[in-house]
Design a protein around this motif. Structure first.
Motif, PDB file in Angstrom:
ATOM      1  N   TYR A 119       0.955  -1.274  -0.018  1.00 54.64           N
ATOM      2  CA  TYR A 119       0.182  -0.011   0.167  1.00 54.64           C
ATOM      3  C   TYR A 119       0.899   1.382   0.333  1.00 54.64           C
ATOM      4  CZ  TYR A 119      -3.920  -3.388   1.873  1.00 54.64           C
ATOM      5  OH  TYR A 119      -4.742  -4.259   1.599  1.00 54.64           O
ATOM      6  N   GLN A 120       0.353   2.589  -0.419  1.00 55.90           N
ATOM      7  CA  GLN A 120       0.538   3.740  -0.438  1.00 55.90           C
ATOM      8  C   GLN A 120       0.174   4.272   0.438  1.00 55.90           C
ATOM      9  OE1 GLN A 120       0.545   5.988  -3.475  1.00 55.90           O
ATOM     10  NE2 GLN A 120       0.849   8.018  -2.563  1.00 55.90           N
ATOM     11  N   LEU A 174      -1.913  -1.137  -4.008  1.00 56.52           N
ATOM     12  CA  LEU A 174      -0.941  -0.681  -5.331  1.00 56.52           C
ATOM     13  C   LEU A 174      -0.634  -2.091  -6.071  1.00 56.52           C
ATOM     14  CD1 LEU A 174       2.468   1.275  -3.837  1.00 56.52           C
ATOM     15  CD2 LEU A 174      -0.299   2.793  -5.137  1.00 56.52           C
ATOM     16  N   ASP A 175      -0.292  -3.517  -4.813  1.00 56.80           N
ATOM     17  CA  ASP A 175       0.087  -4.421  -6.129  1.00 56.80           C
ATOM     18  C   ASP A 175       0.072  -5.539  -4.899  1.00 56.80           C
ATOM     19  OD1 ASP A 175       0.426  -5.932  -7.877  1.00 56.80           O
ATOM     20  OD2 ASP A 175       2.507  -5.835  -7.690  1.00 56.80           O
ATOM     21  N   ILE A 192       5.538  -0.679  -8.431  1.00 59.78           N
ATOM     22  CA  ILE A 192       4.882   0.820  -7.722  1.00 59.78           C
ATOM     23  C   ILE A 192       5.201   1.847  -8.838  1.00 59.78           C
ATOM     24  CG2 ILE A 192       5.371   0.436  -5.594  1.00 59.78           C
ATOM     25  CD1 ILE A 192       8.273   1.206  -5.163  1.00 59.78           C
ATOM     26  N   THR A 246       3.569   5.515  -7.579  1.00 56.56           N
ATOM     27  CA  THR A 246       3.282   6.148  -7.074  1.00 56.56           C
ATOM     28  C   THR A 246       4.430   6.615  -6.743  1.00 56.56           C
ATOM     29  OG1 THR A 246       1.864   4.405  -5.247  1.00 56.56           O
ATOM     30  CG2 THR A 246       3.777   5.602  -4.203  1.00 56.56           C
ATOM     31  N   LEU A 253       5.307   3.163   2.351  1.00 57.91           N
ATOM     32  CA  LEU A 253       4.763   1.932   1.617  1.00 57.91           C
ATOM     33  C   LEU A 253       4.488   0.997   2.994  1.00 57.91           C
ATOM     34  CD1 LEU A 253       6.750   0.760  -1.548  1.00 57.91           C
ATOM     35  CD2 LEU A 253       5.121   2.238  -1.738  1.00 57.91           C
TER      36      LEU A 253
END
Lengths: 139, 272
Positions: free
Chosen positions: B175-176, B191-192, B208, B211, B225
């Motif tokens: 996550y950002q 994000l992934d 990423i 971002t 992150l």
């Protein structure tokens, strides 16, 4: 200045390379020349000797090469003169004291990659173009 | 020592001598200018995080293997095709390649790669009874001007989990951090994700790119992150329990970020 020289040398003459008196003087010029012809020389730039081994990870240095020698005709078989070099030679022959010979300089350059730390200890791998002389020639 | 060493046959007019101190300084300044650096970097240690330099050295060696000494690139590689080939070779040996990165054309266009060391020193997620996530921060402020991010990935090493979750499947999510709230939950943007077996071992790679671009354009949004791990039934677990290597793991398996750049403008050296 080339135009004024032409006038001095007479209306019937031109700067064409096909002209026989000029061609003769080119040969003369070549045979009288004893200096080394334009060629590539090896020169190693050492990052280690610069004291940079704490931030440049690789390479330790690189063979940069340099060009040196005189641009005299005919050139070596592996080298080509630019049109400018031919014209520069002709003009030099007309006024050797003021107009220099063509320059022996790189005609092909290669890239190198450098791997180094920045101030934050991040690592950068970057390709730098035109760092290594691959071939020399006359300009 | 002598900075410039003529190793070829010497021309009679070539004067071979050691450079004076001021000449050496001038030469250093000129070479730094060619490298696009305002001053000589003075890297400081962030613990013993060797993984990023080793990854980058592998990339360098792979790229240099076709050329002669000093990492010299062959002429035919200057169109970028050779670059791409060699990146791919390293990707496949270093980790399971990320499909989106493999298929894109960014590799053909990249002319700079940069790895970023993780700046978070306190690993709250890796303590057994702490929240089930880990935070990572990277300093992107030293990216040279004129470079545009074409791809970026976060890499974390996963070991084989032999106890507790032997036959388990994990979902790892990156996550950002959008906002850090003191009294409430942190705002996050997914994000992934990757699903991995407990028995899997190797580098896990997360895309990423978007971002990273945001962080380069707006450094104030660079809040880092977060990594979360869940079992297949949705139970959050400590990343360490899933075999993810943290700060107390081996130096050559520390998590890091890597970004690929394309020069967006010609570097013009200023006239002095």
């Amino acid at each position: 200045s080339v135009t004024s020289k032409r006038r001095h040398h007479g209306r019937t003459k031109s700067t064409s390379v096909q002209e026989s008196p000029r061609a003769a003087s080119l040969t003369e010029y070549n045979t009288s020349d004893q200096r080394q012809a334009c060629k590539k020389h090896e020169l190693y730039v050492s990052f280690r000797d610069l004291g940079w081994q704490d931030w440049i990870i690789a390479p330790e240095g690189y063979a940069a090469y340099y060009c040196d020698g005189e641009c005299s005709f005919p050139l070596n078989a592996h080298m080509n003169a630019t049109n400018h070099a031919i014209v520069q030679t002709l003009v030099h022959l007309m006024n050797p004291d003021y107009i220099p010979k063509p320059c022996c300089a790189p005609t092909k350059l290669n890239a190198i990659s450098v791997l180094f730390f920045d101030d934050s200890s991040n690592v950068i791998l970057k390709k730098y173009r035109n760092m290594v002389v691959r071939a020399c020639g006359c300009h | 020592g002598s900075l410039l060493l003529d190793t070829g046959d010497m021309h009679s007019s070539f004067v071979h001598r050691r450079l004076k101190q001021h000449e050496k300084r001038d030469m250093q300044r000129e070479i730094l200018s060619i490298l696009g650096l305002p001053h000589r970097p003075r890297p400081h240690s962030h613990g013993k995080q060797d993984s990023a330099p080793l990854f980058m050295l592998d990339l360098y060696n792979a790229m240099s293997s076709g050329g002669s000494g000093g990492g010299e690139e062959e002429e035919e590689e200057e169109d970028g095709e050779g670059f791409s080939h060699r990146y791919r070779a390293v990707f496949t040996t270093q980790s399971p390649p990320l499909a989106s990165l493999q298929d894109s054309t960014f590799l053909n266009q990249a002319d700079m790669v940069m790895s970023f060391v993780n700046l978070v020193e306190h690993e709250k997620g890796f303590a057994l009874y702490q929240p089930h996530h880990q935070e990572y921060k990277f300093n992107l402020s030293q990216i040279p001007e004129g470079e545009a991010v074409t791809a970026a990935e976060f890499r974390i090493y996963k070991e084989w989990v032999r106890r507790h979750f032997e036959n388990e499947t994990f979902q790892i999510s990156i996550y950002q951090v959008l906002h850090e709230n003191v009294n409430s939950d942190t705002d996050l943007l997914l994000l992934d994700t990757r699903t991995v077996w407990a028995s899997e071992e190797g580098w896990q790679v997360f895309d990423i790119t978007a971002t990273s671009n945001l962080w380069v354009m707006s450094p104030q949004h660079n809040l880092g992150l977060q990594l979360h791990v869940q079992t297949i039934d949705g139970q959050g677990i400590n990343p360490k329990m899933a075999g993810l290597i943290g700060q107390h793991g081996p130096h050559d398996k520390q998590p890091f970020m890597v970004a690929f750049f394309k020069v967006s403008e010609v570097h013009i050296r200023t006239t002095r």
